[in-house]
Design an enzyme around this catalytic site. Structure first.
Site, PDB file in Angstrom:
ATOM      1  N   HIS A 114       0.815  -1.220   0.000  1.00 43.64           N
ATOM      2  CA  HIS A 114       0.000   0.000   0.000  1.00 43.64           C
ATOM      3  C   HIS A 114       0.847   1.269   0.000  1.00 43.64           C
ATOM      4  O   HIS A 114       0.365   2.333   0.378  1.00 43.64           O
ATOM      5  CB  HIS A 114      -0.973  -0.015   1.193  1.00 43.64           C
ATOM      6  CG  HIS A 114      -2.017  -1.091   1.091  1.00 43.64           C
ATOM      7  ND1 HIS A 114      -2.842  -1.461   2.129  1.00 43.64           N
ATOM      8  CD2 HIS A 114      -2.376  -1.888   0.051  1.00 43.64           C
ATOM      9  CE1 HIS A 114      -3.651  -2.432   1.741  1.00 43.64           C
ATOM     10  NE2 HIS A 114      -3.382  -2.718   0.488  1.00 43.64           N
ATOM     11  N   SER A 187      -6.941  -7.657   9.639  1.00 47.44           N
ATOM     12  CA  SER A 187      -8.331  -8.097   9.736  1.00 47.44           C
ATOM     13  C   SER A 187      -8.723  -8.948   8.535  1.00 47.44           C
ATOM     14  O   SER A 187      -9.801  -9.523   8.510  1.00 47.44           O
ATOM     15  CB  SER A 187      -9.260  -6.882   9.864  1.00 47.44           C
ATOM     16  OG  SER A 187      -9.051  -6.008   8.771  1.00 47.44           O
TER      17      SER A 187
HETATM   18  P1  OAD Z   1      -7.213  -3.379  10.390  1.00 45.16           P
HETATM   19  O1  OAD Z   1      -7.287  -2.196  11.261  1.00 45.16           O
HETATM   20  O2  OAD Z   1      -8.354  -3.668   9.497  1.00 45.16           O
HETATM   21  O3  OAD Z   1      -6.996  -4.687  11.277  1.00 45.16           O
HETATM   22  C1  OAD Z   1      -6.026  -4.756  12.280  1.00 45.16           C
HETATM   23  C2  OAD Z   1      -5.975  -6.174  12.811  1.00 45.16           C
HETATM   24  O4  OAD Z   1      -4.948  -6.240  13.785  1.00 45.16           O
HETATM   25  C3  OAD Z   1      -7.249  -6.665  13.477  1.00 45.16           C
HETATM   26  O5  OAD Z   1      -7.552  -7.970  13.017  1.00 45.16           O
HETATM   27  C4  OAD Z   1      -6.898  -6.672  14.973  1.00 45.16           C
HETATM   28  O6  OAD Z   1      -7.560  -7.729  15.672  1.00 45.16           O
HETATM   29  C5  OAD Z   1      -5.409  -6.959  14.913  1.00 45.16           C
HETATM   30  N1  OAD Z   1      -4.635  -6.463  16.063  1.00 45.16           N
HETATM   31  C6  OAD Z   1      -4.824  -5.350  16.812  1.00 45.16           C
HETATM   32  N2  OAD Z   1      -3.854  -5.207  17.720  1.00 45.16           N
HETATM   33  C7  OAD Z   1      -3.009  -6.243  17.536  1.00 45.16           C
HETATM   34  C8  OAD Z   1      -1.768  -6.637  18.148  1.00 45.16           C
HETATM   35  N3  OAD Z   1      -1.206  -5.942  19.131  1.00 45.16           N
HETATM   36  N4  OAD Z   1      -1.182  -7.771  17.683  1.00 45.16           N
HETATM   37  C9  OAD Z   1      -1.726  -8.491  16.677  1.00 45.16           C
HETATM   38  N5  OAD Z   1      -2.876  -8.164  16.064  1.00 45.16           N
HETATM   39  C10 OAD Z   1      -3.502  -7.055  16.481  1.00 45.16           C
HETATM   40  O7  OAD Z   1      -5.837  -3.265   9.584  1.00 45.16           O
HETATM   41  P2  OAD Z   1      -5.408  -3.969   8.224  1.00 45.16           P
HETATM   42  O8  OAD Z   1      -5.948  -5.352   8.133  1.00 45.16           O
HETATM   43  O9  OAD Z   1      -3.946  -3.786   8.095  1.00 45.16           O
HETATM   44  O10 OAD Z   1      -5.505   0.277   3.435  1.00 45.16           O
HETATM   45  O11 OAD Z   1      -6.132  -3.057   7.158  1.00 45.16           O
HETATM   46  C11 OAD Z   1      -5.914  -3.305   5.802  1.00 45.16           C
HETATM   47  C12 OAD Z   1      -5.994  -2.037   5.023  1.00 45.16           C
HETATM   48  O12 OAD Z   1      -7.235  -1.366   5.294  1.00 45.16           O
HETATM   49  C13 OAD Z   1      -4.961  -0.989   5.377  1.00 45.16           C
HETATM   50  O13 OAD Z   1      -3.700  -1.215   4.772  1.00 45.16           O
HETATM   51  C14 OAD Z   1      -5.589   0.273   4.874  1.00 45.16           C
HETATM   52  C15 OAD Z   1      -7.003   0.059   5.362  1.00 45.16           C
HETATM   53  O14 OAD Z   1      -7.999   0.692   4.627  1.00 45.16           O
HETATM   54  C16 OAD Z   1      -5.338   1.434   2.772  1.00 45.16           C
HETATM   55  O15 OAD Z   1      -5.308   2.519   3.341  1.00 45.16           O
HETATM   56  C17 OAD Z   1      -5.172   1.286   1.297  1.00 45.16           C
END
Ligand code: OAD
Length: 242
Positions: A114, A187
Protein backbone atom coordinates in the site's frame (compact mmCIF):
# COMPACT_ATOMS: atom_id res chain seq x y z
CA UNK A 1 3.32 -22.55 19.45
CA UNK A 2 5.50 -25.68 19.45
CA UNK A 3 3.97 -26.80 16.13
CA UNK A 4 4.70 -23.37 14.61
CA UNK A 5 8.30 -23.53 15.86
CA UNK A 6 8.63 -26.92 14.13
CA UNK A 7 7.07 -25.50 10.96
CA UNK A 8 9.62 -22.66 10.96
CA UNK A 9 12.45 -25.16 11.46
CA UNK A 10 11.21 -27.26 8.54
CA UNK A 11 10.39 -24.36 6.20
CA UNK A 12 12.58 -23.77 3.19
CA UNK A 13 11.04 -20.41 2.38
CA UNK A 14 9.08 -18.23 4.79
CA UNK A 15 6.87 -15.23 4.01
CA UNK A 16 5.64 -12.88 6.73
CA UNK A 17 2.60 -10.80 5.83
CA UNK A 18 1.67 -7.92 8.13
CA UNK A 19 -1.19 -5.50 8.70
CA UNK A 20 -1.92 -2.62 11.05
CA UNK A 21 -2.05 -4.87 14.15
CA UNK A 22 1.71 -5.38 13.79
CA UNK A 23 2.27 -1.70 14.62
CA UNK A 24 -0.24 -1.31 17.46
CA UNK A 25 2.43 -2.06 20.09
CA UNK A 26 4.52 0.70 18.50
CA UNK A 27 1.72 3.15 19.24
CA UNK A 28 0.14 3.33 15.78
CA UNK A 29 -3.64 3.02 15.62
CA UNK A 30 -5.16 0.34 13.36
CA UNK A 31 -7.88 1.16 10.81
CA UNK A 32 -10.83 -0.86 12.06
CA UNK A 33 -12.36 -1.38 15.47
CA UNK A 34 -13.30 1.02 18.24
CA UNK A 35 -10.14 3.15 18.14
CA UNK A 36 -9.42 2.60 14.49
CA UNK A 37 -8.72 5.44 12.07
CA UNK A 38 -11.81 4.63 10.02
CA UNK A 39 -14.06 5.06 13.08
CA UNK A 40 -12.95 8.73 13.14
CA UNK A 41 -12.50 9.46 9.42
CA UNK A 42 -14.48 8.37 6.40
CA UNK A 43 -11.82 6.94 4.06
CA UNK A 44 -13.86 7.85 0.97
CA UNK A 45 -13.88 11.50 2.06
CA UNK A 46 -10.31 11.66 3.34
CA UNK A 47 -8.22 8.95 1.71
CA UNK A 48 -9.64 8.33 -1.75
CA UNK A 49 -8.28 9.43 -5.08
CA UNK A 50 -11.49 11.39 -5.83
CA UNK A 51 -11.34 13.16 -2.45
CA UNK A 52 -7.72 14.12 -3.05
CA UNK A 53 -8.49 15.50 -6.50
CA UNK A 54 -11.42 17.58 -5.26
CA UNK A 55 -10.05 18.74 -1.89
CA UNK A 56 -6.36 17.91 -1.28
CA UNK A 57 -6.13 20.25 1.73
CA UNK A 58 -8.88 18.31 3.52
CA UNK A 59 -7.09 15.00 2.86
CA UNK A 60 -3.92 16.51 4.32
CA UNK A 61 -5.57 16.75 7.77
CA UNK A 62 -5.52 12.93 7.78
CA UNK A 63 -2.12 12.58 6.07
CA UNK A 64 -0.59 14.94 8.65
CA UNK A 65 -2.00 12.86 11.52
CA UNK A 66 -0.67 9.65 9.97
CA UNK A 67 2.77 11.15 9.36
CA UNK A 68 2.84 12.56 12.91
CA UNK A 69 1.95 9.16 14.37
CA UNK A 70 4.23 7.04 12.20
CA UNK A 71 7.26 9.21 11.65
CA UNK A 72 8.61 9.08 15.19
CA UNK A 73 7.28 5.60 16.06
CA UNK A 74 9.86 2.97 16.97
CA UNK A 75 9.63 -0.68 15.92
CA UNK A 76 8.90 -2.99 18.87
CA UNK A 77 10.69 -6.27 19.65
CA UNK A 78 8.40 -8.22 17.32
CA UNK A 79 9.93 -6.32 14.41
CA UNK A 80 13.40 -7.42 15.51
CA UNK A 81 12.12 -10.99 15.66
CA UNK A 82 11.01 -10.66 12.01
CA UNK A 83 14.50 -9.43 11.10
CA UNK A 84 15.98 -12.44 12.92
CA UNK A 85 13.75 -14.79 10.89
CA UNK A 86 15.94 -13.94 7.89
CA UNK A 87 18.44 -16.36 9.46
CA UNK A 88 15.73 -19.04 9.43
CA UNK A 89 14.59 -18.83 5.81
CA UNK A 90 12.51 -15.65 5.64
CA UNK A 91 12.36 -14.62 1.97
CA UNK A 92 9.89 -11.73 2.03
CA UNK A 93 7.96 -9.43 4.33
CA UNK A 94 4.79 -8.34 2.58
CA UNK A 95 3.13 -5.46 4.40
CA UNK A 96 -0.03 -3.45 4.01
CA UNK A 97 1.45 -0.91 6.41
CA UNK A 98 2.71 2.45 5.23
CA UNK A 99 4.71 3.31 8.37
CA UNK A 100 8.11 1.97 7.27
CA UNK A 101 8.70 0.21 10.62
CA UNK A 102 9.93 -3.05 9.08
CA UNK A 103 12.75 -1.17 7.31
CA UNK A 104 13.41 0.92 10.43
CA UNK A 105 13.90 -2.34 12.36
CA UNK A 106 16.35 -3.59 9.72
CA UNK A 107 14.27 -5.87 7.50
CA UNK A 108 15.68 -5.87 3.99
CA UNK A 109 13.17 -7.85 1.94
CA UNK A 110 10.08 -5.68 2.40
CA UNK A 111 7.29 -5.37 -0.16
CA UNK A 112 4.98 -2.44 0.65
CA UNK A 113 1.66 -3.28 -0.99
CA UNK A 114 0.00 0.00 0.00
CA UNK A 115 2.98 2.30 -0.51
CA UNK A 116 4.74 4.40 2.11
CA UNK A 117 4.32 7.60 4.07
CA UNK A 118 8.06 8.12 3.80
CA UNK A 119 7.85 9.42 0.22
CA UNK A 120 5.80 12.25 -1.25
CA UNK A 121 4.54 12.23 -4.81
CA UNK A 122 3.30 14.84 -7.28
CA UNK A 123 0.42 13.45 -9.34
CA UNK A 124 0.93 16.12 -12.03
CA UNK A 125 4.60 15.74 -12.92
CA UNK A 126 5.60 12.56 -11.08
CA UNK A 127 8.17 14.40 -8.93
CA UNK A 128 9.07 12.62 -5.67
CA UNK A 129 10.45 13.95 -2.40
CA UNK A 130 11.46 12.41 0.91
CA UNK A 131 8.91 13.12 3.65
CA UNK A 132 11.74 13.54 6.16
CA UNK A 133 12.99 16.59 4.25
CA UNK A 134 9.64 18.33 4.75
CA UNK A 135 8.42 16.76 7.98
CA UNK A 136 8.85 19.87 10.15
CA UNK A 137 6.78 21.97 7.77
CA UNK A 138 4.14 19.24 7.44
CA UNK A 139 3.80 19.02 11.22
CA UNK A 140 3.37 22.81 11.28
CA UNK A 141 0.38 22.20 8.98
CA UNK A 142 2.10 23.46 5.82
CA UNK A 143 0.85 21.46 2.89
CA UNK A 144 3.74 20.34 0.67
CA UNK A 145 3.69 21.58 -2.90
CA UNK A 146 5.75 20.45 -5.85
CA UNK A 147 7.86 22.99 -7.78
CA UNK A 148 5.16 22.74 -10.48
CA UNK A 149 2.64 24.17 -7.98
CA UNK A 150 0.61 20.99 -7.39
CA UNK A 151 -0.20 19.82 -3.86
CA UNK A 152 1.88 16.69 -3.23
CA UNK A 153 0.59 13.56 -1.49
CA UNK A 154 2.14 10.69 0.43
CA UNK A 155 3.11 7.86 -1.92
CA UNK A 156 0.43 5.59 -0.46
CA UNK A 157 -2.35 3.75 -2.26
CA UNK A 158 -5.51 5.82 -1.96
CA UNK A 159 -8.98 4.26 -2.17
CA UNK A 160 -9.84 3.84 -5.84
CA UNK A 161 -6.23 3.38 -6.96
CA UNK A 162 -4.51 0.20 -8.12
CA UNK A 163 -1.72 -1.31 -6.04
CA UNK A 164 1.87 -0.90 -7.28
CA UNK A 165 1.91 -3.69 -9.88
CA UNK A 166 5.59 -4.63 -9.72
CA UNK A 167 5.43 -4.97 -5.93
CA UNK A 168 2.24 -7.00 -6.21
CA UNK A 169 3.80 -9.38 -8.76
CA UNK A 170 6.80 -9.92 -6.49
CA UNK A 171 4.44 -10.56 -3.55
CA UNK A 172 2.44 -13.20 -5.48
CA UNK A 173 5.64 -14.88 -6.57
CA UNK A 174 6.99 -15.01 -3.00
CA UNK A 175 3.70 -16.38 -1.72
CA UNK A 176 3.39 -19.03 -4.45
CA UNK A 177 6.90 -20.26 -3.73
CA UNK A 178 6.93 -20.22 0.06
CA UNK A 179 6.52 -23.23 2.33
CA UNK A 180 5.32 -21.23 5.37
CA UNK A 181 3.33 -18.00 5.54
CA UNK A 182 2.78 -16.14 8.81
CA UNK A 183 -0.05 -13.62 8.61
CA UNK A 184 0.20 -11.05 11.40
CA UNK A 185 -2.20 -8.38 12.65
CA UNK A 186 -4.53 -7.96 9.73
CA UNK A 187 -8.33 -8.10 9.74
CA UNK A 188 -8.06 -9.87 6.36
CA UNK A 189 -10.87 -7.89 4.76
CA UNK A 190 -8.92 -5.82 2.22
CA UNK A 191 -8.01 -7.40 -1.10
CA UNK A 192 -5.72 -8.49 -2.58
CA UNK A 193 -3.68 -8.78 0.64
CA UNK A 194 -6.40 -10.91 2.24
CA UNK A 195 -5.91 -13.53 -0.49
CA UNK A 196 -2.20 -14.05 0.12
CA UNK A 197 -2.54 -16.77 2.80
CA UNK A 198 -4.99 -18.89 0.83
CA UNK A 199 -2.86 -18.57 -2.29
CA UNK A 200 0.09 -19.82 -0.25
CA UNK A 201 -1.98 -22.70 1.09
CA UNK A 202 -3.12 -23.70 -2.42
CA UNK A 203 0.55 -23.80 -3.39
CA UNK A 204 1.25 -26.23 -0.55
CA UNK A 205 2.42 -23.89 2.23
CA UNK A 206 1.59 -24.15 5.92
CA UNK A 207 -0.27 -20.98 6.98
CA UNK A 208 -0.21 -19.42 10.44
CA UNK A 209 -2.13 -16.46 11.82
CA UNK A 210 -1.06 -14.18 14.67
CA UNK A 211 -3.80 -11.89 15.95
CA UNK A 212 -5.45 -10.72 19.16
CA UNK A 213 -8.75 -11.99 17.74
CA UNK A 214 -10.09 -14.33 15.10
CA UNK A 215 -10.59 -13.11 11.52
CA UNK A 216 -12.51 -14.43 8.50
CA UNK A 217 -9.35 -16.35 7.56
CA UNK A 218 -8.87 -18.07 10.92
CA UNK A 219 -10.90 -21.21 10.02
CA UNK A 220 -8.61 -21.79 7.01
CA UNK A 221 -5.40 -21.47 9.00
CA UNK A 222 -3.23 -24.45 9.95
CA UNK A 223 -2.31 -22.69 13.21
CA UNK A 224 -3.73 -19.67 15.06
CA UNK A 225 -1.52 -17.96 17.66
CA UNK A 226 -3.74 -15.68 19.73
CA UNK A 227 -1.93 -12.71 21.21
CA UNK A 228 -0.14 -9.46 20.54
CA UNK A 229 2.23 -9.54 17.61
CA UNK A 230 5.23 -8.43 19.66
CA UNK A 231 4.68 -10.97 22.43
CA UNK A 232 4.01 -13.87 20.07
CA UNK A 233 6.94 -13.15 17.75
CA UNK A 234 9.40 -12.73 20.62
CA UNK A 235 8.27 -16.05 22.11
CA UNK A 236 8.48 -17.75 18.71
CA UNK A 237 12.05 -16.56 18.20
CA UNK A 238 13.11 -17.49 21.74
CA UNK A 239 11.81 -21.03 21.32
CA UNK A 240 13.31 -21.29 17.85
CA UNK A 241 16.74 -20.31 19.08
CA UNK A 242 16.67 -22.23 22.40
P1 OAD B 1 -7.21 -3.38 10.39
O1 OAD B 1 -7.29 -2.20 11.26
O2 OAD B 1 -8.35 -3.67 9.50
O3 OAD B 1 -7.00 -4.69 11.28
C1 OAD B 1 -6.03 -4.76 12.28
C2 OAD B 1 -5.98 -6.17 12.81
O4 OAD B 1 -4.95 -6.24 13.79
C3 OAD B 1 -7.25 -6.66 13.48
O5 OAD B 1 -7.55 -7.97 13.02
C4 OAD B 1 -6.90 -6.67 14.97
O6 OAD B 1 -7.56 -7.73 15.67
C5 OAD B 1 -5.41 -6.96 14.91
N1 OAD B 1 -4.63 -6.46 16.06
C6 OAD B 1 -4.82 -5.35 16.81
N2 OAD B 1 -3.85 -5.21 17.72
C7 OAD B 1 -3.01 -6.24 17.54
C8 OAD B 1 -1.77 -6.64 18.15
N3 OAD B 1 -1.21 -5.94 19.13
N4 OAD B 1 -1.18 -7.77 17.68
C9 OAD B 1 -1.73 -8.49 16.68
N5 OAD B 1 -2.88 -8.16 16.06
C10 OAD B 1 -3.50 -7.06 16.48
O7 OAD B 1 -5.84 -3.27 9.58
P2 OAD B 1 -5.41 -3.97 8.22
O8 OAD B 1 -5.95 -5.35 8.13
O9 OAD B 1 -3.95 -3.79 8.09
O10 OAD B 1 -5.50 0.28 3.43
O11 OAD B 1 -6.13 -3.06 7.16
C11 OAD B 1 -5.91 -3.31 5.80
C12 OAD B 1 -5.99 -2.04 5.02
O12 OAD B 1 -7.23 -1.37 5.29
C13 OAD B 1 -4.96 -0.99 5.38
O13 OAD B 1 -3.70 -1.21 4.77
C14 OAD B 1 -5.59 0.27 4.87
C15 OAD B 1 -7.00 0.06 5.36
O14 OAD B 1 -8.00 0.69 4.63
C16 OAD B 1 -5.34 1.43 2.77
O15 OAD B 1 -5.31 2.52 3.34
C17 OAD B 1 -5.17 1.29 1.30
Amino acid sequence: MEKVVEAVRRAESIVVSTGAGMSVESGIAPFRGENGLWSKFDPHEMASVTAFRSDPEKCWTLFKLQIEECFYAEPHQGYSAVVALEEHGLDAVITQNVDGLHQKAGSEKVLELHGTLNDLLCDSCGNQKKTEDLVDEILEKKIPRCECGTVMRPDVVLFGEPLPQRTLRRAWSAVENCSLLINIGTSAVVQPAASLPLTAKRSGAVIVEVNVEKTPLTPSMDHFLEGKAGDVLVELLERLES
